[in-house]
Design a protein around this motif. Sequence first.
Motif, PDB file in Angstrom:
ATOM      1  N   ASP A  37      32.351   4.883 -38.535  1.00 58.43           N
ATOM      2  CA  ASP A  37      32.746   3.473 -38.631  1.00 58.43           C
ATOM      3  C   ASP A  37      33.989   3.136 -37.816  1.00 58.43           C
ATOM      4  N   TYR A  38      34.854   4.109 -37.620  1.00 57.41           N
ATOM      5  CA  TYR A  38      36.042   3.897 -36.772  1.00 57.41           C
ATOM      6  C   TYR A  38      35.605   3.469 -35.369  1.00 57.41           C
ATOM      7  N   GLU A  39      34.644   4.207 -34.830  1.00 58.09           N
ATOM      8  CA  GLU A  39      34.143   3.902 -33.497  1.00 58.09           C
ATOM      9  C   GLU A  39      33.382   2.585 -33.484  1.00 58.09           C
ATOM     10  N   ALA A  40      32.699   2.272 -34.591  1.00 62.07           N
ATOM     11  CA  ALA A  40      31.968   0.999 -34.666  1.00 62.07           C
ATOM     12  C   ALA A  40      32.914  -0.177 -34.461  1.00 62.07           C
ATOM     13  N   GLN A  41      34.025  -0.161 -35.174  1.00 57.94           N
ATOM     14  CA  GLN A  41      34.974  -1.267 -35.046  1.00 57.94           C
ATOM     15  C   GLN A  41      35.623  -1.297 -33.655  1.00 57.94           C
ATOM     16  N   ARG A  42      35.933  -0.132 -33.100  1.00 60.18           N
ATOM     17  CA  ARG A  42      36.489  -0.103 -31.746  1.00 60.18           C
ATOM     18  C   ARG A  42      35.467  -0.612 -30.725  1.00 60.18           C
ATOM     19  N   HIS A  43      34.207  -0.189 -30.915  1.00 59.64           N
ATOM     20  CA  HIS A  43      33.147  -0.586 -29.990  1.00 59.64           C
ATOM     21  C   HIS A  43      32.920  -2.100 -30.027  1.00 59.64           C
ATOM     22  N   TRP A  44      33.016  -2.696 -31.203  1.00 54.66           N
ATOM     23  CA  TRP A  44      32.838  -4.153 -31.294  1.00 54.66           C
ATOM     24  C   TRP A  44      33.939  -4.875 -30.513  1.00 54.66           C
ATOM     25  N   GLN A  45      35.123  -4.314 -30.511  1.00 57.43           N
ATOM     26  CA  GLN A  45      36.195  -4.895 -29.692  1.00 57.43           C
ATOM     27  C   GLN A  45      35.852  -4.772 -28.211  1.00 57.43           C
ATOM     28  N   GLU A  46      35.316  -3.636 -27.840  1.00 55.20           N
ATOM     29  CA  GLU A  46      34.893  -3.415 -26.448  1.00 55.20           C
ATOM     30  C   GLU A  46      33.809  -4.416 -26.039  1.00 55.20           C
ATOM     31  N   VAL A  47      32.818  -4.613 -26.896  1.00 55.21           N
ATOM     32  CA  VAL A  47      31.691  -5.506 -26.582  1.00 55.21           C
ATOM     33  C   VAL A  47      32.135  -6.962 -26.502  1.00 55.21           C
ATOM     34  N   THR A  48      32.886  -7.413 -27.509  1.00 49.31           N
ATOM     35  CA  THR A  48      33.277  -8.826 -27.537  1.00 49.31           C
ATOM     36  C   THR A  48      34.241  -9.179 -26.414  1.00 49.31           C
ATOM     37  N   TYR A  49      35.047  -8.214 -25.984  1.00 48.97           N
ATOM     38  CA  TYR A  49      36.006  -8.492 -24.912  1.00 48.97           C
ATOM     39  C   TYR A  49      35.336  -8.526 -23.533  1.00 48.97           C
ATOM     40  N   ASN A  50      34.389  -7.634 -23.311  1.00 46.38           N
ATOM     41  CA  ASN A  50      33.830  -7.461 -21.969  1.00 46.38           C
ATOM     42  C   ASN A  50      32.541  -8.227 -21.714  1.00 46.38           C
ATOM     43  N   LEU A  51      31.853  -8.656 -22.759  1.00 46.76           N
ATOM     44  CA  LEU A  51      30.555  -9.309 -22.569  1.00 46.76           C
ATOM     45  C   LEU A  51      30.615 -10.769 -22.985  1.00 46.76           C
ATOM     46  N   PRO A  52      29.785 -11.621 -22.394  1.00 43.54           N
ATOM     47  CA  PRO A  52      29.724 -13.025 -22.817  1.00 43.54           C
ATOM     48  C   PRO A  52      29.144 -13.135 -24.222  1.00 43.54           C
ATOM     49  N   VAL A  53      29.450 -14.237 -24.884  1.00 44.48           N
ATOM     50  CA  VAL A  53      29.051 -14.414 -26.289  1.00 44.48           C
ATOM     51  C   VAL A  53      27.547 -14.256 -26.473  1.00 44.48           C
ATOM     52  N   HIS A  54      26.757 -14.767 -25.531  1.00 38.29           N
ATOM     53  CA  HIS A  54      25.305 -14.757 -25.729  1.00 38.29           C
ATOM     54  C   HIS A  54      24.711 -13.350 -25.656  1.00 38.29           C
ATOM     55  N   GLU A  55      25.516 -12.348 -25.296  1.00 40.60           N
ATOM     56  CA  GLU A  55      25.028 -10.965 -25.273  1.00 40.60           C
ATOM     57  C   GLU A  55      25.499 -10.149 -26.470  1.00 40.60           C
ATOM     58  N   TRP A  56      26.370 -10.678 -27.272  1.00 35.87           N
ATOM     59  CA  TRP A  56      26.973  -9.886 -28.346  1.00 35.87           C
ATOM     60  C   TRP A  56      25.954  -9.282 -29.306  1.00 35.87           C
ATOM     61  N   TYR A  57      24.920 -10.045 -29.650  1.00 34.28           N
ATOM     62  CA  TYR A  57      23.955  -9.598 -30.651  1.00 34.28           C
ATOM     63  C   TYR A  57      22.613  -9.172 -30.048  1.00 34.28           C
ATOM     64  N   PHE A  58      22.516  -9.146 -28.725  1.00 30.84           N
ATOM     65  CA  PHE A  58      21.269  -8.791 -28.050  1.00 30.84           C
ATOM     66  C   PHE A  58      21.367  -7.419 -27.402  1.00 30.84           C
ATOM     67  N   ASN A  59      20.228  -6.743 -27.345  1.00 30.80           N
ATOM     68  CA  ASN A  59      20.149  -5.446 -26.689  1.00 30.80           C
ATOM     69  C   ASN A  59      20.053  -5.659 -25.177  1.00 30.80           C
ATOM     70  N   THR A  60      21.073  -5.243 -24.439  1.00 30.87           N
ATOM     71  CA  THR A  60      21.102  -5.406 -22.987  1.00 30.87           C
ATOM     72  C   THR A  60      21.536  -4.094 -22.340  1.00 30.87           C
ATOM     73  N   THR A  61      21.611  -4.096 -21.018  1.00 35.12           N
ATOM     74  CA  THR A  61      22.055  -2.905 -20.290  1.00 35.12           C
ATOM     75  C   THR A  61      23.466  -2.490 -20.709  1.00 35.12           C
ATOM     76  N   ASN A  62      24.309  -3.476 -20.959  1.00 38.09           N
ATOM     77  CA  ASN A  62      25.700  -3.197 -21.324  1.00 38.09           C
ATOM     78  C   ASN A  62      25.944  -3.187 -22.835  1.00 38.09           C
ATOM     79  N   ASN A  63      24.909  -3.468 -23.605  1.00 43.22           N
ATOM     80  CA  ASN A  63      25.088  -3.550 -25.059  1.00 43.22           C
ATOM     81  C   ASN A  63      23.912  -2.888 -25.766  1.00 43.22           C
ATOM     82  N   ASP A  64      24.036  -1.593 -25.976  1.00 39.25           N
ATOM     83  CA  ASP A  64      22.996  -0.823 -26.661  1.00 39.25           C
ATOM     84  C   ASP A  64      23.151  -1.014 -28.165  1.00 39.25           C
TER      85      ASP A  64
END
Length: 475
Positions: A37-64
């Motif tokens: 879970d430590y990594e989960a919370q860190r990873h969510w920071q990584e995703v929300t900072y680097n990706l546009p909002v419309h990709e946050w909840y979708f499976n993409t090349t940058n968001n597994d």
Amino acid sequence: MENWSLFSLCVLLGLTSRWAVSFHSYSGAGKPPMFGDYEAQRHWQEVTYNLPVHEWYFNTTNNDLNYWGLDYPPLTAYHSLVCAYVAKLLNPEWVELHASRGYESHSHKLFMRATVLFTDILIYIPAVLLYCFYFCDGSSKQKVATALCILLYPGLILIDYGHFQYNSVSLGLALWGILGLGLGWDLFGSLAFTLALNYKQMELYHSLPFFCYLLGKCIKQGLTGRGFFQLAKISLTVLVTFALCWMPFLSDPKQPLQVLHRLFPFGRGLFEDKVANTWCSLNVLIKIKTLLSRETQLFLSFALTLLFILPSSLKLLSKPNLWQFKLALVNSSLAFFLFSFQVHEKSILLAALLMFFLFVFFHSMLPLLVKDGLLLPYVVTSLAFLFLSLYLLSHLTRTNEPLFWYFPFHFWFSLVAMAVLSFTSVWLEPPAKFPDLFPVLVSILSFLHFLGFIIYFNLVQLMEPQRKKSQKKTN
């Protein structure tokens, strides 16, 4: 002046206890490939900072999504984004896209725990202190005793500072909602609880009591007059709050549907791990997952949850006072935990209220804490919490003795049983045929307690025994 000194002591002890656990292990430390879970919370920071909002909840090349994909409501995602901006300023490596996977360092661990501590100070601790100050009977010392028992509860501290779940945010917002309703600020209470629900979907555990209490008050005021306008204002407050929280996802119909799909993962099955609820306990005797289809499991779960929620909710709807409201919150959260679909061990924090209640809840999470290397903090904080609670509640409370004094045998028997199970879970090897024997026994023992709690509190609410005139109705 004395009151403020005592409450300052509460804050100091609460903060000290939280910072003390910061030097222990955390979920998934050094355990690739998922890291916990430590990594989960860190990873969510990584995703929300680097990706546009419309990709946050979708499976993409940058968001597994198979690697800790976001599965909490938008407010959690925004919180992760705010933390990510701070992390980027301190050390860009912490949120670097892809390259930061599995990042672990002492400085980052302190940063993550500082974010939890900050939300405690900002949201949770003030809500607890105000609740104890306004809604607990007794002297200042008795109010401080109650506040200390809540703030020093080890279950919430170890989960939030070991799993970084930020449960104190959703629980704190829900408590602000209770404070608002208790003080007659229904719009503020509705706003606070709507924010809690948009932070964690598990706040659905408390949603029906909030709804029934507010609707019951409006009905009493008259739906053809003042009550109708009050209901309209509450509805507008809730709708506007939801709209603002979900606004970035409303441009495309696929967006909110995908978010909902992530929030309610029915595909995972009825339960996971060894949770102290009905389905996991019953599965020891009847293999529910094998015998019943997923659709049948879902229907049965929904039906039983509704069956156990409705009596207390209907009683609250017909008699909307604060005493009934608080009992309904207990009954509703217990019903959800015991019977709903896809319950996690940590969800029991939503039902935690009384001292003995709290201790059983903490014990039910033992297998999870042992797995994450938090055994020593579990033992130390359990003993400290038990001693402090017994001392404070027995020596500072003179007119209203703690509940366990009326049932001494049950209390001490349960305590010994939990201690024995804790010892055997750690020091004894289970039989080869039953490798999960001890976690299952912990779950079943906790489940039996929870089942007794929900029956007891439903009887208290539905029968509503006459209370002494000297007691405040709101206590």
